[in-house]
Design an enzyme around this catalytic site. Sequence first.
Site, PDB file in Angstrom:
ATOM      1  N   ASN A 109       7.797  28.151  24.437  1.00 24.82           N
ATOM      2  CA  ASN A 109       7.701  29.502  24.981  1.00 24.82           C
ATOM      3  C   ASN A 109       7.341  29.422  26.458  1.00 24.82           C
ATOM      4  OD1 ASN A 109       7.359  32.407  24.997  1.00 24.82           O
ATOM      5  ND2 ASN A 109       5.145  32.079  24.976  1.00 24.82           N
ATOM      6  N   HIS A 111       5.243  31.647  29.144  1.00 21.27           N
ATOM      7  CA  HIS A 111       4.261  32.731  29.144  1.00 21.27           C
ATOM      8  C   HIS A 111       3.865  33.029  30.586  1.00 21.27           C
ATOM      9  CE1 HIS A 111       1.067  35.294  27.727  1.00 21.27           C
ATOM     10  NE2 HIS A 111       0.273  34.719  28.607  1.00 21.27           N
ATOM     11  N   SER A 138       3.400  29.480  32.461  1.00 18.63           N
ATOM     12  CA  SER A 138       3.166  28.255  31.703  1.00 18.63           C
ATOM     13  C   SER A 138       4.258  28.096  30.651  1.00 18.63           C
ATOM     14  CB  SER A 138       1.827  28.325  30.962  1.00 18.63           C
ATOM     15  OG  SER A 138       0.751  28.604  31.836  1.00 18.63           O
ATOM     16  N   ASP A 147      -0.107  31.876  22.003  1.00 16.16           N
ATOM     17  CA  ASP A 147      -0.190  31.335  23.365  1.00 16.16           C
ATOM     18  C   ASP A 147      -1.241  30.226  23.467  1.00 16.16           C
ATOM     19  OD1 ASP A 147       1.803  33.053  24.299  1.00 16.16           O
ATOM     20  OD2 ASP A 147       0.362  34.641  24.684  1.00 16.16           O
TER      21      ASP A 147
END
Length: 221
Positions: A109, A111, A138, A147
């Site tokens: 992912n 973020h 990030s 996260d």
Amino acid sequence: MHKLPIVILISGRGSNMQAILEQAAQGELGVDIRAVISNRPDAEGLQTAAAAGITTAIVDHRDYADREQYDQALRVAIDSYQPALVVLAGFMRILTPAFVQHYQGRLINIHPSLLPAFRGLNTHQRALDAGVSEHGASVHYVTEELDGGPVVAQFRVPVLDDDTAASLGARVLKIEHHLYPTVIGWIATGRLRYRNGMAYLDDQPLLTPVSVSDSRSEHIQ
Ligand code: NHR
Ligand code: GAR
């Protein structure tokens, strides 16, 4: 050259997806984009992907009774394309533990904050409210903890005195378009791996995230 098969998940605009598509089309990334999947039928990114000749699919969360059933359907759709890597690019649905475990080490992912700061939503406004002087984005492996998975790489931007959430968000988004393809390229070339809950770059455990402007990433750029 063998290309890494990937599936990209989006929910909206899809500008990160587009950055990945563009680099892949130039043959620079070593990935084969098997499909772009959205949970929202009206996601703009679906048009962008289709226009680029990429297979698109919709798995609408409103068609399922709960998160478990939704994630099961999403998993079936993803696995029909047999990706080695699943890329969340502005995908806005929290994923269940069963889903995350199925893709452990194969799910990343981007973020919009310098994790572990500002997990969750509205990161740019929260960064302004907190008065931080630096913000950024990030890339992390996705785990059950929202996260909270191992952070692979970060890119920093300054916060300016007159920033609004919109101006700061635009500055961050621009660097996301560089950061995300960079990290995906590391995975495609086998430089970046995930083992036993840890990320390894060039077989060294990543104890701190790579700052994409630092020496460890110099020869990638
Ligand atoms: N799932 C797990 N298990 N772990 C992570 O680290 C995840 C994840 C799913 C998505 C992206 C994430 C981000 O980068 C992501 C990381 C959505 C929400 C959220 O609250 C939070 C974080 C992220 C994505 N979503 C609401 C929900 O109820 C819906 C919000 C909306 O639809 O606009 O799922 O920030
Ligand atoms: C990006 O800033 C991404 O980091 C963020 O949403 C934006 C998506 O833009 N992701 C999240 O906030 C995940 N919760 P895009 O659709 O144009 O790539």
